[in-house]
Design a protein around this motif. Structure first.
Motif, PDB file in Angstrom:
ATOM      1  N   MET A  10     -69.226  55.452  -5.968  1.00  0.00           N
ATOM      2  CA  MET A  10     -69.188  54.080  -6.497  1.00  0.00           C
ATOM      3  C   MET A  10     -69.777  53.090  -5.503  1.00  0.00           C
ATOM      4  O   MET A  10     -70.525  52.190  -5.888  1.00  0.00           O
ATOM      5  N   ARG A  11     -69.425  53.221  -4.233  1.00  0.00           N
ATOM      6  CA  ARG A  11     -69.939  52.296  -3.211  1.00  0.00           C
ATOM      7  C   ARG A  11     -71.449  52.418  -3.056  1.00  0.00           C
ATOM      8  O   ARG A  11     -72.134  51.430  -2.826  1.00  0.00           O
ATOM      9  N   GLU A  12     -71.955  53.631  -3.182  1.00  0.00           N
ATOM     10  CA  GLU A  12     -73.391  53.855  -3.008  1.00  0.00           C
ATOM     11  C   GLU A  12     -74.211  53.455  -4.237  1.00  0.00           C
ATOM     12  O   GLU A  12     -75.274  52.860  -4.118  1.00  0.00           O
ATOM     13  N   TYR A  13     -73.688  53.757  -5.457  1.00  0.00           N
ATOM     14  CA  TYR A  13     -74.486  53.593  -6.669  1.00  0.00           C
ATOM     15  C   TYR A  13     -73.908  52.615  -7.687  1.00  0.00           C
ATOM     16  O   TYR A  13     -74.556  52.326  -8.693  1.00  0.00           O
ATOM     17  N   GLY A  14     -72.666  52.168  -7.496  1.00  0.00           N
ATOM     18  CA  GLY A  14     -72.043  51.244  -8.443  1.00  0.00           C
ATOM     19  C   GLY A  14     -71.533  51.964  -9.684  1.00  0.00           C
ATOM     20  O   GLY A  14     -71.266  53.162  -9.661  1.00  0.00           O
ATOM     21  N   ALA A  15     -71.412  51.223 -10.775  1.00  0.00           N
ATOM     22  CA  ALA A  15     -70.940  51.796 -12.043  1.00  0.00           C
ATOM     23  C   ALA A  15     -72.001  52.740 -12.594  1.00  0.00           C
ATOM     24  O   ALA A  15     -73.185  52.601 -12.312  1.00  0.00           O
ATOM     25  N   ASN A 127     -65.590  49.127  -4.684  1.00  0.00           N
ATOM     26  CA  ASN A 127     -66.265  47.826  -4.775  1.00  0.00           C
ATOM     27  C   ASN A 127     -66.643  47.444  -6.206  1.00  0.00           C
ATOM     28  O   ASN A 127     -67.646  46.790  -6.444  1.00  0.00           O
ATOM     29  N   LEU A 128     -65.831  47.868  -7.167  1.00  0.00           N
ATOM     30  CA  LEU A 128     -66.028  47.512  -8.569  1.00  0.00           C
ATOM     31  C   LEU A 128     -64.843  46.674  -9.035  1.00  0.00           C
ATOM     32  O   LEU A 128     -63.722  46.833  -8.542  1.00  0.00           O
ATOM     33  N   ASN A 129     -65.076  45.796  -9.990  1.00  0.00           N
ATOM     34  CA  ASN A 129     -64.035  44.925 -10.516  1.00  0.00           C
ATOM     35  C   ASN A 129     -63.400  45.569 -11.750  1.00  0.00           C
ATOM     36  O   ASN A 129     -64.050  45.676 -12.789  1.00  0.00           O
ATOM     37  N   PRO A 130     -62.117  45.986 -11.672  1.00  0.00           N
ATOM     38  CA  PRO A 130     -61.474  46.642 -12.815  1.00  0.00           C
ATOM     39  C   PRO A 130     -61.268  45.718 -14.021  1.00  0.00           C
ATOM     40  O   PRO A 130     -60.939  46.185 -15.103  1.00  0.00           O
ATOM     41  N   LYS A 131     -61.508  44.413 -13.850  1.00  0.00           N
ATOM     42  CA  LYS A 131     -61.443  43.493 -14.994  1.00  0.00           C
ATOM     43  C   LYS A 131     -62.766  43.488 -15.752  1.00  0.00           C
ATOM     44  O   LYS A 131     -62.828  43.052 -16.892  1.00  0.00           O
ATOM     45  N   GLU A 132     -63.816  43.993 -15.125  1.00  0.00           N
ATOM     46  CA  GLU A 132     -65.138  44.025 -15.744  1.00  0.00           C
ATOM     47  C   GLU A 132     -65.529  45.419 -16.231  1.00  0.00           C
ATOM     48  O   GLU A 132     -66.283  45.555 -17.189  1.00  0.00           O
TER      49      GLU A 132
END
Length: 169
Positions: A10-15, A127-132
């Motif tokens: 997740m930190r390297e590539y995001g969602a 580094n992802l927002n669980p609300k999004e």
């Protein structure tokens, strides 16, 4: 042992989607269904509005692809530290057609995967927002999948180094 990769990816590539494998070790007694070392294929899907329905659909599609269109899947609640809710995924035992045998411990079902919705704390750590975004994760024991695909009734045979066993494939 493979779930810790989720945050790194997740930190390297995001969602998005990921599929990765690794070796797992368990401190448990070995028997026809359990081995102390096994390989796991783990994956996750992260995006907007990912739900338990998506998870169930993926798991059923995998089971039907591997074991035929009549494969039956059952999900039971189970605790796993990286997901909430977590489930144990089982397919109907191919050795007894769900009637109950020694391999399935008379239940008619064999566990082949663990899965669930990714815990919001894991998304935050990545580094992802669980609300999004939300996500799902699953892990398949590869030897358990092979047991069912090839009709092998003892998982220990895969690690036995018996050439007679290996030559049949």
């Amino acid at each position: 042992h493979t779930s810790s990769m989720q945050v790194r990816i997740m930190r390297e590539y995001g969602a998005g989607n990921a599929l990765y494998s690794g070796r797992c070790f368990r401190n448990e007694s070995t028997d026809a269904r359990h081995e102390h070392t096994f390989h796991q294929l783990e994956g996750f899907v992260i995006g907007k509005d990912i739900s338990f329905a998506h998870l169930k659909g993926i798991l059923e599609a995998v089971a039907k692809h591997l074991y035929g269109p009549n494969a039956k899947v059952q999900l039971r609640p189970k605790y796993y530290p990286f997901v909430e809710p977590g489930v144990s995924g089982e397919v109907q035992c191919i050795f007894c057609n769900g009637k109950g045998c020694g391999l399935c411990k008379q239940t008619g079902w064999l566990e082949i995967f663990g899965a669930g919705l990714i815990h919001p704390s894991v998304l935050k750590a990545g580094n992802l927002n669980p609300k999004e975004v939300s996500g799902l994760a699953f892990g398949f024991g590869l030897t358990r999948l092979a047991m069912l695909a090839y009709g092998v009734n003892d998982v220990r045979l895969f690690m036995s180094a018996d050439r007679r066993f290996l030559k049949q494939f």
